[in-house]
Scaffold this motif. Structure first.
Motif, short mmCIF file in Angstrom:
data_model
loop_
_atom_site.label_atom_id
_atom_site.label_comp_id
_atom_site.label_asym_id
_atom_site.label_seq_id
_atom_site.Cartn_x
_atom_site.Cartn_y
_atom_site.Cartn_z
N ILE A 263 41.53 32.65 46.84
CA ILE A 263 41.95 33.61 45.82
C ILE A 263 43.38 34.09 46.08
CG2 ILE A 263 39.61 34.42 45.28
CD1 ILE A 263 40.26 36.94 46.97
N ARG A 264 44.00 34.57 44.99
CA ARG A 264 45.32 35.20 45.08
C ARG A 264 45.12 36.69 44.82
NH1 ARG A 264 48.27 34.34 41.11
NH2 ARG A 264 46.78 33.25 39.78
N PRO A 265 45.53 37.54 45.75
CA PRO A 265 45.31 38.98 45.57
C PRO A 265 45.92 39.53 44.28
CG PRO A 265 45.99 38.50 47.82
CD PRO A 265 46.13 37.22 47.07
N GLY A 266 47.04 38.94 43.85
CA GLY A 266 47.70 39.42 42.64
C GLY A 266 47.10 38.89 41.35
N GLY A 267 46.18 37.94 41.46
CA GLY A 267 45.57 37.36 40.26
C GLY A 267 44.11 37.05 40.49
N LEU A 268 43.32 38.08 40.69
CA LEU A 268 41.90 37.90 40.99
C LEU A 268 41.16 37.28 39.80
CD1 LEU A 268 41.05 41.33 42.70
CD2 LEU A 268 41.40 39.12 43.82
N PRO A 269 40.18 36.43 40.08
CA PRO A 269 39.36 35.89 38.99
C PRO A 269 38.69 37.02 38.20
CG PRO A 269 38.94 34.71 41.03
CD PRO A 269 39.79 35.88 41.39
N GLU A 270 38.57 36.81 36.89
CA GLU A 270 37.99 37.82 36.02
C GLU A 270 36.59 38.25 36.49
OE1 GLU A 270 37.32 40.49 32.91
OE2 GLU A 270 39.18 39.59 33.67
N SER A 271 35.80 37.28 36.97
CA SER A 271 34.44 37.57 37.41
C SER A 271 34.42 38.58 38.56
CB SER A 271 33.74 36.27 37.82
OG SER A 271 32.45 36.53 38.33
N LEU A 272 35.35 38.42 39.50
CA LEU A 272 35.40 39.38 40.61
C LEU A 272 35.80 40.76 40.11
CD1 LEU A 272 36.99 37.29 43.52
CD2 LEU A 272 34.59 37.91 43.19
N ARG A 273 36.67 40.80 39.11
CA ARG A 273 37.05 42.11 38.54
C ARG A 273 35.86 42.75 37.83
NH1 ARG A 273 42.00 39.42 37.13
NH2 ARG A 273 41.42 39.33 34.93
N VAL A 274 35.04 41.92 37.18
CA VAL A 274 33.83 42.42 36.52
C VAL A 274 32.88 43.02 37.55
CG1 VAL A 274 31.71 41.71 35.32
CG2 VAL A 274 33.94 40.90 34.50
N LEU A 275 32.65 42.29 38.65
CA LEU A 275 31.75 42.76 39.69
C LEU A 275 32.27 44.05 40.33
CD1 LEU A 275 30.92 39.29 41.24
CD2 LEU A 275 29.27 40.79 40.11
N ARG A 276 33.56 44.08 40.61
CA ARG A 276 34.13 45.29 41.19
C ARG A 276 33.99 46.47 40.22
NH1 ARG A 276 33.74 47.30 44.17
NH2 ARG A 276 35.62 48.50 44.57
N GLY A 277 34.15 46.20 38.93
CA GLY A 277 34.01 47.25 37.93
C GLY A 277 32.60 47.83 37.89
N ARG A 278 31.63 47.03 38.30
CA ARG A 278 30.24 47.51 38.37
C ARG A 278 29.96 48.22 39.69
NH1 ARG A 278 27.07 41.99 36.86
NH2 ARG A 278 27.85 41.69 34.73
N GLY A 279 30.94 48.23 40.57
CA GLY A 279 30.74 48.88 41.87
C GLY A 279 30.16 47.97 42.93
N VAL A 280 30.14 46.64 42.68
CA VAL A 280 29.62 45.69 43.66
C VAL A 280 30.70 45.43 44.72
CG1 VAL A 280 28.78 43.33 44.04
CG2 VAL A 280 28.12 44.58 41.96
N PRO A 281 30.42 45.71 45.99
CA PRO A 281 31.42 45.42 47.02
C PRO A 281 31.69 43.92 47.12
CG PRO A 281 29.73 46.90 47.87
CD PRO A 281 29.24 46.38 46.56
N VAL A 282 32.98 43.56 47.33
CA VAL A 282 33.38 42.16 47.51
C VAL A 282 34.09 42.05 48.86
CG1 VAL A 282 34.70 40.23 46.60
CG2 VAL A 282 33.65 41.87 45.01
N ILE A 283 33.58 41.18 49.72
CA ILE A 283 34.13 41.02 51.07
C ILE A 283 34.91 39.72 51.17
CG2 ILE A 283 33.55 40.71 53.52
CD1 ILE A 283 31.05 42.44 53.01
N PRO A 284 36.20 39.77 51.53
CA PRO A 284 36.95 38.54 51.77
C PRO A 284 36.50 37.90 53.08
CG PRO A 284 38.43 40.44 51.55
CD PRO A 284 37.06 40.97 51.73
#
Length: 267
Positions: free
Chosen positions: A34-55
């Motif tokens: 992944i590129r920190p400046g251009g996260l996939p839309e799906s990860l943004r959706v999950l983060r918006g729901r409050g789902v933690p994402v671990i690199p």
């Protein structure tokens, strides 16, 4: 159940599946993908729901003789910031030497000399990251003849010296049990489980008597039994299913997550 709950490794091929699966507590993403400046839309959706994402890094090579690459550390840190991650994880392995890439996560020689190098590398990584670092035990196809410690002893001393967290992969413990005769339950008894960050679970295939941790199949019962043994000793903050190819239907993923929850409850 711990704060993270039960999760799954996010991959671009199953992004919509991950979004649809019920009860997902957290996800993990390969940091190099992944590129920190251009996260996939799906990860943004999950983060918006409050789902933690671990690199989850695969290329740092923190177990190598050379200090970790500042650019790779900066990327991991940038991923953590972009994802507002609670922690970052990597492997206790070396992946390159003398400018050559191994293409594999290779086991670190479990010697005093190697331990002192790894302690310094871990401290450098911790200094560069704004969130805690967790290190994963790897599946080995061989052991070094000069090993002076077990994997558990090595990890225990590393944790004591640095405060690094542990990512315990129970499928890797099973792999080492089958391929190297290293008893998985004995490893659990030797590991400092109080410093557990989360757990990996995965499936694989047996080929000519060797177990290959391919992350492309349902989790074998033996791996779930090791997970139950772990859960009998500690309440893991999170347990995550890894799957990296031959992706099945949503129903199979849901069933596998249910089997993981069942193994945790059995403990």
């Amino acid at each position: 159940m711990g704060a993270l709950g039960v999760g799954i490794g996010w991959r671009p091929e199953i992004d919509l599946t991950v979004e649809r699966l019920p009860g997902i507590g957290f996800v993990e993403v390969i940091a190099e993908n992944i590129r920190p400046g251009g996260l996939p839309e799906s990860l943004r959706v999950l983060r918006g729901r409050g789902v933690p994402v671990i690199p989850h890094g695969v290329g740092l090579g923190i177990g190598g003789a050379e200090p970790p690459d500042p650019a790779r550390l900066a990327h991991l840190g940038a991923c953590a910031r972009a994802l507002e991650a609670p922690l970052v994880s990597e492997h206790l392995a070396f992946v390159r030497a003398g400018g050559m890439e191994a293409g594999h996560l290779l086991p670190v020689p479990r010697t005093r000399a190697a331990l002192s190098v790894v302690v310094e590398n871990v401290r450098r990584a911790q200094d560069a990251l704004a969130v805690p670092l967790a290190l994963e035990n790897v599946a080995a196809l061989f052991g070094w003849p000069e090993d002076e410690m077990t994997d558990a002893q090595f990890l225990g001393e590393l944790v004591e010296a640095t405060g690094v967290k542990l990512l315990i992969d129970v499928a890797n413990l099973y792999t080492n049990q089958v391929n190297l005769g290293l008893e998985a339950v004995a490893a659990l008894d030797g590991l400092p489980l109080s410093e557990l960050a989360y757990v990996h679970v995965a499936g694989g295939h047996s080929h000519h008597g060797l177990w290959h941790d391919t992350h492309t199949a349902r989790v074998p019962g033996e791996v779930l039994d090791i997970l139950s043994e772990l859960c009998a000793r500690v309440d893991p903050p999170g347990v995550l299913l890894e799957w990296d190819g031959d992706y099945p239907s949503d129903a199979v993923f849901e069933a596998e997550l249910g089997r993981i929850r069942g193994a945790m409850t059995r403990a």
